[in-house]
Scaffold this motif. Structure first.
Motif, mmCIF file in Angstrom:
data_model
loop_
_atom_site.group_PDB
_atom_site.id
_atom_site.type_symbol
_atom_site.label_atom_id
_atom_site.label_comp_id
_atom_site.label_asym_id
_atom_site.label_seq_id
_atom_site.Cartn_x
_atom_site.Cartn_y
_atom_site.Cartn_z
ATOM 1 N N ASN A 55 0.823 -1.202 0.000
ATOM 2 C CA ASN A 55 0.000 0.000 0.000
ATOM 3 C C ASN A 55 0.863 1.260 0.000
ATOM 4 O O ASN A 55 0.520 2.249 -0.655
ATOM 5 C CB ASN A 55 -0.947 -0.003 1.202
ATOM 6 C CG ASN A 55 -2.223 -0.768 0.924
ATOM 7 O OD1 ASN A 55 -3.128 -0.268 0.272
ATOM 8 N ND2 ASN A 55 -2.284 -2.001 1.416
ATOM 9 N N ALA A 56 1.993 1.225 0.704
ATOM 10 C CA ALA A 56 2.912 2.354 0.646
ATOM 11 C C ALA A 56 3.460 2.521 -0.765
ATOM 12 O O ALA A 56 3.565 3.646 -1.284
ATOM 13 C CB ALA A 56 4.050 2.156 1.649
ATOM 14 N N THR A 116 3.438 5.859 -3.265
ATOM 15 C CA THR A 116 4.657 6.557 -3.694
ATOM 16 C C THR A 116 4.874 6.443 -5.197
ATOM 17 O O THR A 116 5.298 7.400 -5.847
ATOM 18 C CB THR A 116 5.890 6.022 -2.944
ATOM 19 O OG1 THR A 116 6.008 4.604 -3.140
ATOM 20 C CG2 THR A 116 5.791 6.317 -1.452
ATOM 21 N N ALA A 117 4.563 5.275 -5.759
ATOM 22 C CA ALA A 117 4.731 5.106 -7.207
ATOM 23 C C ALA A 117 3.740 5.979 -7.969
ATOM 24 O O ALA A 117 4.101 6.629 -8.965
ATOM 25 C CB ALA A 117 4.577 3.638 -7.591
ATOM 26 N N ARG A 118 2.506 6.007 -7.515
ATOM 27 C CA ARG A 118 1.518 6.879 -8.156
ATOM 28 C C ARG A 118 1.865 8.345 -7.961
ATOM 29 O O ARG A 118 1.458 9.192 -8.761
ATOM 30 C CB ARG A 118 0.125 6.581 -7.602
ATOM 31 C CG ARG A 118 -0.466 5.265 -8.098
ATOM 32 C CD ARG A 118 -1.849 5.012 -7.495
ATOM 33 N NE ARG A 118 -2.471 3.818 -8.061
ATOM 34 C CZ ARG A 118 -3.648 3.330 -7.678
ATOM 35 N NH1 ARG A 118 -4.332 3.947 -6.713
ATOM 36 N NH2 ARG A 118 -4.150 2.239 -8.246
ATOM 37 N N GLY A 119 2.614 8.654 -6.912
ATOM 38 C CA GLY A 119 3.042 10.025 -6.658
ATOM 39 C C GLY A 119 4.265 10.450 -7.447
ATOM 40 O O GLY A 119 4.760 11.565 -7.259
ATOM 41 N N GLY A 120 4.771 9.559 -8.305
ATOM 42 C CA GLY A 120 5.869 9.921 -9.189
ATOM 43 C C GLY A 120 7.251 9.566 -8.697
ATOM 44 O O GLY A 120 8.254 9.910 -9.347
ATOM 45 N N LEU A 140 -3.193 -6.169 -4.571
ATOM 46 C CA LEU A 140 -2.299 -5.070 -4.192
ATOM 47 C C LEU A 140 -0.980 -5.162 -4.956
ATOM 48 O O LEU A 140 -0.411 -4.139 -5.368
ATOM 49 C CB LEU A 140 -2.045 -5.100 -2.688
ATOM 50 C CG LEU A 140 -3.239 -4.828 -1.781
ATOM 51 C CD1 LEU A 140 -2.854 -5.022 -0.316
ATOM 52 C CD2 LEU A 140 -3.785 -3.416 -2.001
ATOM 53 N N LEU A 141 -0.498 -6.383 -5.143
ATOM 54 C CA LEU A 141 0.724 -6.594 -5.917
ATOM 55 C C LEU A 141 0.533 -6.087 -7.348
ATOM 56 O O LEU A 141 1.394 -5.394 -7.910
ATOM 57 C CB LEU A 141 1.068 -8.076 -5.900
ATOM 58 C CG LEU A 141 2.447 -8.519 -6.381
ATOM 59 C CD1 LEU A 141 3.545 -7.917 -5.521
ATOM 60 C CD2 LEU A 141 2.534 -10.039 -6.362
ATOM 61 N N ASP A 177 1.444 -2.059 -11.582
ATOM 62 C CA ASP A 177 0.816 -1.197 -12.581
ATOM 63 C C ASP A 177 1.172 0.276 -12.356
ATOM 64 O O ASP A 177 1.236 1.059 -13.306
ATOM 65 C CB ASP A 177 -0.710 -1.362 -12.554
ATOM 66 C CG ASP A 177 -1.166 -2.692 -13.129
ATOM 67 O OD1 ASP A 177 -0.332 -3.393 -13.744
ATOM 68 O OD2 ASP A 177 -2.357 -3.033 -12.966
ATOM 69 N N ALA A 178 1.397 0.652 -11.081
ATOM 70 C CA ALA A 178 1.758 2.038 -10.771
ATOM 71 C C ALA A 178 3.222 2.342 -11.099
ATOM 72 O O ALA A 178 3.622 3.501 -11.085
ATOM 73 C CB ALA A 178 1.490 2.326 -9.297
#
Length: 437
Positions: free
Chosen positions: A45-46, A50-54, A195-196, A201-202
């Motif tokens: 989940n973290a 963070t990945a979606r946040g760039g 979640l994986l 994907d992110a």
């Protein structure tokens, strides 16, 4: 009663219902913005945040992702905060106590919105929980506490006297209980697999069989040694919970690893499952060393969990004892075979509260005390927000002292004696109440 263990499987029943695993990264990159240690609910989940946040994000795990308790738990979801409002108020004051309890409610609500908003295929159901009293005195306490939670915290709940118990749970072994309609159930391994997928994907890279062996601060961040190479990271999150090692001794001293054991029955007639779980709720009880159980999502088996031995043991060795206690609650299961027996390691804290924050610059979230499906996911998400510098990442747990005990190093030598005592007390109370009834 002799239990046939000939064909018992030592892997979780949940693992047999999974789709093919996504392709993982073979070797870690040399540098990343964020390195997350632990690929369970917290870490993934973290990573999604963070990945979606760039931020370039790497998750490493000592085993295959999902090896630990994230795919081995009972799939029961509650508000996660164990101490009552009264106990927390006595310790922290009214405002802080309300904030801590509020995080549990928010974690449950957020989890449901997240699963449904992302369209996760994980058998998520708002089935509710039946929390059963193993003595008449415990029923009286349950009812009082439920009314306090309803009035002071807005938690929806209602009592069920013993005379009406079979409308909720097919047993006469308890003395009534309380229903929490907003508690939920999930297929834990399917949730982890989803979640994986979301993390990959992110854009996050996930590397299994790559234990982190050291964390060293540098002028620009951290240098982390893993089994598959050295990684330099701007920020590090430790998300290892019950599998925390000496990688971070300060954290390990604040974690009490406890094995939790589960059996699954063979496939049962639909009529039996319908009789025992007429509302499809998850269930638990008031024993100090509690039992937790449910029908599996396909309603073909019963998954029954608890702690029946003082010391850690082979799950198959615990299986006959779990079967015995299951049949004490549900006598109609006396001739039922066990198909699976497994265990996972949860993490308790000395104050029975989750904890999140940072130590020596390293972020962490741990200590879900056996109620981690929603809270681990929620605090993983909040930790990801902290790494992104977002103010909403702050929680009521952040500024709390994270206690330990003198001379404790992470190996709970005191646990077998404590479990044996509480188990003896539970059984004594239950037997005495049964004779009185």
């Amino acid at each position: 009663m002799t239990v046939d263990l000939t064909d018992i499987r030592r892997t979780p029943f949940w693992h047999e219902q999974l789709p093919a695993a996504p392709e993982l990264t073979i070797a870690p990159p040399e540098t990343v913005d964020v390195l997350i240690i632990g690929a369970g609910y917290t870490g993934l989940n973290a990573a999604i945040v963070t990945a979606r946040g760039g931020l370039s994000t790497l998750v490493v795990d000592a085993e295959d992702p999902g090896f630990g308790c994230s795919t081995r738990n009972g799939g029961q979801i509650s508000t996660s905060v164990k101490p009552s409002l009264a106990k927390l108020t006595e310790k922290f004051g009214s405002d802080k106590a309300q904030a801590i309890r509020g995080e549990g409610k928010q974690a449950l609500e957020w989890f449901g919105m997240f699963v449904e908003g992302e369209g996760l295929n994980c058998d998520f159901r708002r089935a509710g929980r039946y929390h059963a009293a193993h003595t008449p005195q415990h029923y009286e306490v349950l009812v009082r506490d439920a009314e306090t939670m309803r009035l002071k915290e807005g938690i929806e709940c209602f009592p069920v006297p013993r005379s009406e118990q079979r409308t909720e749970l097919g047993t006469d072994s308890y003395f009534g209980g309380v229903v929490y309609p907003k508690h939920c159930s999930v297929h834990p391994a399917k949730l982890h697999r989803e979640l994986l997928r979301l993390a990959i994907d992110a854009g996050a890279k996930i590397v299994g069989k790559s234990a982190a062996t050291s964390i060293e601060r540098t002028s620009s961040g951290f240098k982390v040694q893993t089994a598959k190479g050295e990684v330099r990271a701007g920020q590090v999150i430790v998300a290892t919970n019950g599998y925390t090692t000496d990688l971070m001794p300060w954290l390990r001293r604040r974690i009490i690893p406890i094995g939790s054991y589960i059996i699954a029955t063979e496939e049962l007639p639909q009529s039996i499952v319908d009789e025992l779980f007429p509302t499809d709720r998850i269930a638990s009880d008031t024993c100090k060393v509690l039992y937790y159980y449910r029908a599996t999502p396909d309603r073909k088996r019963i998954a029954f969990g608890g702690r029946v031995r003082a010391a850690e043991s082979d799950p198959v060795a615990s299986a006959p004892l779990l079967h015995h206690h299951m049949c004490r609650i549900f006598p109609s299961l006396a001739g039922t075979k066990i198909s699976h027996a497994w265990s996972g390691t949860v993490a308790y804290s000395f104050d029975e509260l989750p904890h999140t924050g940072h130590h020596d610059g390293v972020h962490y979230a741990v200590g879900y005390c056996g109620s981690g499906v929603s809270m681990a996911s929620y605090l993983g998400m909040r930790t990801g927000q902290k790494v992104l510098g977002l103010p909403e990442g702050q929680t009521a747990f952040d500024d709390m002292v994270h206690p330990t005990r003198p001379l404790y190093t992470g190996k709970p030598w005191f646990l077998p004696a404590a479990v044996a005592y509480y188990r003896w007390m539970d059984d004594r109370q239950w037997q005495k109440a049964g004779r009185a009834a």
